[in-house]
Design an enzyme around this catalytic site. Sequence first.
Site, PDB file in Angstrom:
ATOM      1  N   HIS A 130     -21.017  50.904   2.765  1.00 19.81           N
ATOM      2  CA  HIS A 130     -21.310  52.029   3.668  1.00 19.81           C
ATOM      3  C   HIS A 130     -19.969  52.602   4.132  1.00 19.81           C
ATOM      4  O   HIS A 130     -18.979  51.866   4.233  1.00 19.81           O
ATOM      5  CB  HIS A 130     -22.101  51.467   4.856  1.00 19.81           C
ATOM      6  CG  HIS A 130     -22.626  52.481   5.811  1.00 19.81           C
ATOM      7  ND1 HIS A 130     -21.850  53.079   6.778  1.00 19.81           N
ATOM      8  CD2 HIS A 130     -23.872  52.997   5.974  1.00 19.81           C
ATOM      9  CE1 HIS A 130     -22.597  53.906   7.494  1.00 19.81           C
ATOM     10  NE2 HIS A 130     -23.829  53.877   7.020  1.00 19.81           N
ATOM     11  N   ASP A 207     -20.291  43.007   6.367  1.00 18.09           N
ATOM     12  CA  ASP A 207     -21.047  43.996   7.115  1.00 18.09           C
ATOM     13  C   ASP A 207     -22.518  43.588   6.987  1.00 18.09           C
ATOM     14  O   ASP A 207     -23.136  43.784   5.940  1.00 18.09           O
ATOM     15  CB  ASP A 207     -20.781  45.376   6.502  1.00 18.09           C
ATOM     16  CG  ASP A 207     -21.721  46.447   7.021  1.00 18.09           C
ATOM     17  OD1 ASP A 207     -22.530  46.152   7.917  1.00 18.09           O
ATOM     18  OD2 ASP A 207     -21.642  47.589   6.508  1.00 18.09           O
ATOM     19  N   GLN A 210     -27.654  45.432   7.457  1.00 13.43           N
ATOM     20  CA  GLN A 210     -29.010  45.391   6.881  1.00 13.43           C
ATOM     21  C   GLN A 210     -29.490  43.959   6.700  1.00 13.43           C
ATOM     22  O   GLN A 210     -30.675  43.669   6.866  1.00 13.43           O
ATOM     23  CB  GLN A 210     -29.029  46.110   5.517  1.00 13.43           C
ATOM     24  CG  GLN A 210     -28.590  47.558   5.532  1.00 13.43           C
ATOM     25  CD  GLN A 210     -29.584  48.493   6.219  1.00 13.43           C
ATOM     26  OE1 GLN A 210     -30.752  48.168   6.409  1.00 13.43           O
ATOM     27  NE2 GLN A 210     -29.107  49.661   6.610  1.00 13.43           N
ATOM     28  N   LYS A 233     -30.880  48.812  14.163  1.00 13.00           N
ATOM     29  CA  LYS A 233     -31.685  48.486  12.972  1.00 13.00           C
ATOM     30  C   LYS A 233     -32.501  47.219  13.203  1.00 13.00           C
ATOM     31  O   LYS A 233     -33.383  46.879  12.432  1.00 13.00           O
ATOM     32  CB  LYS A 233     -30.770  48.306  11.758  1.00 13.00           C
ATOM     33  CG  LYS A 233     -30.015  49.583  11.401  1.00 13.00           C
ATOM     34  CD  LYS A 233     -29.109  49.366  10.227  1.00 13.00           C
ATOM     35  CE  LYS A 233     -27.968  50.352  10.179  1.00 13.00           C
ATOM     36  NZ  LYS A 233     -28.322  51.705   9.813  1.00 13.00           N
ATOM     37  N   CYS A 371     -24.398  57.655   3.324  1.00 15.40           N
ATOM     38  CA  CYS A 371     -23.058  57.201   3.738  1.00 15.40           C
ATOM     39  C   CYS A 371     -22.472  56.241   2.703  1.00 15.40           C
ATOM     40  O   CYS A 371     -21.869  55.220   3.065  1.00 15.40           O
ATOM     41  CB  CYS A 371     -23.098  56.531   5.111  1.00 15.40           C
ATOM     42  SG  CYS A 371     -23.543  57.644   6.426  1.00 15.40           S
TER      43      CYS A 371
HETATM   44  C1  LIG Z   1     -24.776  48.751   5.543  1.00 15.20           C
HETATM   45  C2  LIG Z   1     -24.447  49.509   6.805  1.00 15.20           C
HETATM   46  N1  LIG Z   1     -23.258  49.312   7.383  1.00 15.20           N
HETATM   47  C3  LIG Z   1     -22.915  49.935   8.505  1.00 15.20           C
HETATM   48  C4  LIG Z   1     -23.758  50.838   9.113  1.00 15.20           C
HETATM   49  C5  LIG Z   1     -23.308  51.519  10.360  1.00 15.20           C
HETATM   50  O1  LIG Z   1     -24.084  51.155  11.449  1.00 15.20           O
HETATM   51  P1  LIG Z   1     -23.799  51.824  12.876  1.00 15.20           P
HETATM   52  O2  LIG Z   1     -23.765  53.307  12.632  1.00 15.20           O
HETATM   53  O3  LIG Z   1     -24.960  51.433  13.710  1.00 15.20           O
HETATM   54  O4  LIG Z   1     -22.507  51.300  13.381  1.00 15.20           O
HETATM   55  C6  LIG Z   1     -24.997  51.109   8.517  1.00 15.20           C
HETATM   56  C7  LIG Z   1     -25.895  52.116   9.091  1.00 15.20           C
HETATM   57  O5  LIG Z   1     -26.592  52.816   8.377  1.00 15.20           O
HETATM   58  C8  LIG Z   1     -25.354  50.405   7.335  1.00 15.20           C
HETATM   59  O6  LIG Z   1     -26.533  50.609   6.749  1.00 15.20           O
END
Ligand SMILES: Cc1ncc(COP(=O)(O)O)c(C=O)c1O
Length: 413
Positions: A130, A207, A210, A233, A371
Amino acid sequence: MNAPVKAHARFDVEAIRAEFPILSREVHGKPLVYLDNAASAQKPEAVIEAVANVWRGSYANVHRGLHTLANETTGAFEAARGKIACFVGAGSPDRIVLTRGATEAINLVAASFGQGLAEGDEIILSQMEHHSNIVPWHFLRERKGVIIKWAPVTEEGALDIEAYKTLFTSRTKLVALVHMSNVLGTLNPAEELTRIAHGHGVPILFDGSQAVVHGSVDVTAIGCDFYALTGHKLYGPNASGALYAKGDWLDRLPPFLGGGEMIAEVSEEGVVYAHAPHKFEAGTPAIADAIGLGASLDWMGARVTPEALAHEHALLDAATAGLDEMDGIRILGTAPGKGPILSFVVEGAHAHDLAQIMDRYGVAVRAGHHCAHPLMKRYGITASLRASFAIYNTHAEVDVFLDALRRARSFLI
Ligand SMILES: Cc1ncc(COP(=O)(O)O)c(C=O)c1O
């Protein structure tokens, strides 16, 4: 992470749905079919109440006061930290920094750990990241001359582990990988990837935005150095999340943001920082949101059972089978053990147009690059549609989704 078990009659999806006020609303005169859970999940009454109760009954700034409300709020805020620590198996709440989400958690590591990096040092990422696990590392590339190396993704959407192994050199300083892809649903083998990184003496960050939603995660068992998660999430509030850091990492790293809360003493000459994790929590935090995240983890603890996870997987299987029956559909991500995230491209129709038409049938799906520009490039596309499932979705909703897709496609092609 636990493998999903077979769906069981004990799972009562209607009882779960009844806890989410928003799920009873209509969109364009049709019942809402919310399949954008990978972007953000809806909130159960327990979380809404927990946040509202902070504002209604026990609110003050945390850590500073000596009065009852300050003590109560601080207690609830610190309890949330403890719940997050338990949720990911951190071993101690002192290893949990409360952040506004995964993005902030990763930026914290990039900024703090990155201070020790020099031109020519290397960081390993993957093509399925992401943007929040890409852009902070590009900052280091731009500002310090750090080199980013990319672990490739196979056609079926798995991380190419043999190729990953070849990326390590004597200049490799950190690995930062997604645990579960928000596009492919791929669940990366965190323990194996950690073992490989540690075999080269290199720390690793995951990260987990998910992965934590769709199975139990134990960061101690994984052995990773850093783990980022985001609350919204997890059926929790926006602007909540956390960074886990193993062992004494938080003591060793320099602070991220400066301000109140993160200091022990400030003088004209200098600063003595507070102990970790407070050293990384400058300013007034998102107090109600952190407490709300604690409430969502309590809620998940009682609801996200193996049966609930099997239910999510059954929805994924049903939706995948429905897409397989249609011509001209390319599914992105078919790696075994993937999470309930279904991205696909429809030949001859743009994802944005399809999503807009499906919305007329009450169906909320995501369309775009999610993203994940490097991943889109890897597959030679600019956008895909994505349906992502939560424990409150139903098989009837999968049917509505497939029907809306058929109708949208026939309208466009
Ligand atoms: C795999 C992953 N990493 C990071 C993020 C970023 O999350 P946040 O915007 O809540 O910090 C997301 C959000 O869509 C995501 O799906």
